[in-house]
Write a protein that holds these residues in place. Structure first.
Motif, short mmCIF file in Angstrom:
data_model
loop_
_atom_site.label_atom_id
_atom_site.label_comp_id
_atom_site.label_asym_id
_atom_site.label_seq_id
_atom_site.Cartn_x
_atom_site.Cartn_y
_atom_site.Cartn_z
N TRP A 137 0.71 -1.28 0.11
CA TRP A 137 -0.06 -0.06 -0.03
C TRP A 137 0.89 1.19 0.05
CZ3 TRP A 137 -4.11 2.80 -1.06
CH2 TRP A 137 -4.42 3.97 -0.25
N LEU A 138 2.06 1.16 0.83
CA LEU A 138 2.79 2.34 0.94
C LEU A 138 3.37 2.88 -0.66
CD1 LEU A 138 4.22 4.57 2.65
CD2 LEU A 138 6.00 2.98 3.20
N GLY A 139 3.91 1.76 -1.34
CA GLY A 139 4.35 1.83 -2.67
C GLY A 139 3.56 2.38 -3.47
N TRP A 140 2.37 1.79 -3.56
CA TRP A 140 1.21 2.44 -4.27
C TRP A 140 0.74 3.81 -3.89
CZ3 TRP A 140 -1.53 3.28 -8.56
CH2 TRP A 140 -2.94 3.65 -8.50
N HIS A 141 0.94 4.25 -3.02
CA HIS A 141 0.44 5.48 -2.46
C HIS A 141 1.58 6.36 -2.72
CE1 HIS A 141 0.06 9.00 0.33
NE2 HIS A 141 -1.11 8.65 0.57
N HIS A 142 2.66 6.21 -2.62
CA HIS A 142 3.89 6.97 -3.46
C HIS A 142 3.79 7.03 -4.89
CE1 HIS A 142 6.79 6.23 0.41
NE2 HIS A 142 5.90 7.13 0.68
N HIS A 143 3.47 6.00 -5.42
CA HIS A 143 3.42 6.20 -7.00
C HIS A 143 2.35 7.08 -7.30
CE1 HIS A 143 3.71 4.74 -11.25
NE2 HIS A 143 2.22 4.62 -10.96
N ALA A 144 1.04 6.81 -6.73
CA ALA A 144 -0.21 7.66 -7.06
C ALA A 144 0.08 9.06 -6.73
CB ALA A 144 -1.40 6.98 -6.31
N THR A 145 0.69 9.52 -5.64
CA THR A 145 1.02 10.70 -5.15
C THR A 145 2.04 11.40 -6.17
OG1 THR A 145 0.83 10.18 -3.08
CG2 THR A 145 1.95 12.20 -3.31
N LEU A 146 2.81 10.71 -6.77
CA LEU A 146 3.88 11.46 -7.77
C LEU A 146 3.32 11.70 -8.96
CD1 LEU A 146 7.06 9.56 -7.00
CD2 LEU A 146 6.87 11.56 -6.47
#
Length: 246
Positions: free
Chosen positions: A215-224
């Motif tokens: 989830w953390l990786g997806w959150h970082h990706h979506a934020t960028l």
């Protein structure tokens, strides 16, 4: 998940994001949504409670009273008990029925934007159609009534293309009664921008390229990706010529 439960979760999540935006001190613009959200009476009421106007698509079967309908006091049948409450003498009807009663001749041509597909007969790719705009009173047992027993009025926008036997699309809007019809139509048709942005997020900026499992990786990706889209949108709005040359 049942379809109704799925839609309920969708609009509840949307409302949570709106509340977070309000907590940041930001005033949301009019909310635009398709019928998956617009058909949720609870969502429309929640937006009204927050003083956020909306223009949302709804199904043709949505029930309502004409704007000039008024509740009446039924006659009392006995001496005991509370007097009957004010109620509308006629049952609500579908917004499709209301629109058909207005007749297609009442529709007016409205242009909402210039598109990209030109033709010899439409060199500017002007996007226009026929629309009805009228005041109605949506009828639902969950909608609070005024002290006089009346239901709150709102706009009904119905797209009725020339030559079509009936309207092809319906929207409800809580914008003020003096809102120009052209503005109502522009907002009703704004979903093209949402779909365009979503396509750009996926195909142009790689929103769907994430292959991680956290989830953390997806959150970082979506934020960028979202930040990149914000940059491009700002560039288009502030320097359209420079953006067109790049």
């Amino acid at each position: 998940i049942p379809d109704s439960e799925h839609h309920r979760r969708k609009w509840q999540m949307a409302l949570e994001m709106i509340d977070e935006l309000i907590a940041w001190g930001r005033t949301p613009a009019p909310v635009i949504a398709d019928a998956g959200y617009g058909d949720a009476t609870a969502l429309r009421l929640a937006l009204t409670e927050r003083d956020i106007p909306y223009v949302v698509a709804v199904k043709a079967t949505t029930s309502a009273h004409p704007a000039d309908a008024a509740p009446v006091q039924p006659p009392r049948t006995g001496q005991r008990g509370r007097p009957p409450t004010l109620c509308y003498p006629d049952a609500p009807i579908s917004i499709k029925t209301i629109a058909l009663a207005a007749d297609a001749t009442a529709a007016r041509t409205v242009t909402w934007r210039d598109g990209t597909k030109t033709s010899p007969t439409n060199p500017t790719a002007t996007m226009s159609s026929q629309f009805l705009a009228m005041r109605i009173r949506p009828a639902n047992r969950d909608i609070p009534r005024h002290d006089d027993g009346s239901l709150p009025p709102c706009w009904l926008i119905a797209e009725w293309p020339h030559g079509a036997p009936e309207p092809t699309g319906y929207w409800l809007s809580s914008l003020p009664a003096d809102t120009p019809v052209a503005e109502l139509v522009r907002l009703a048709k704004m979903r093209w921008r949402i779909e365009h942005d979503y396509r750009e997020l996926k195909t142009g900026l790689g929103l769907d390229h994430f292959e991680g499992r956290s989830w953390l990786g997806w959150h970082h990706h979506a934020t960028l990706v979202t930040a990149a889209h914000l940059f491009l949108t700002t560039l288009r709005l502030t320097a359209p010529k420079a953006n067109g040359q790049d």
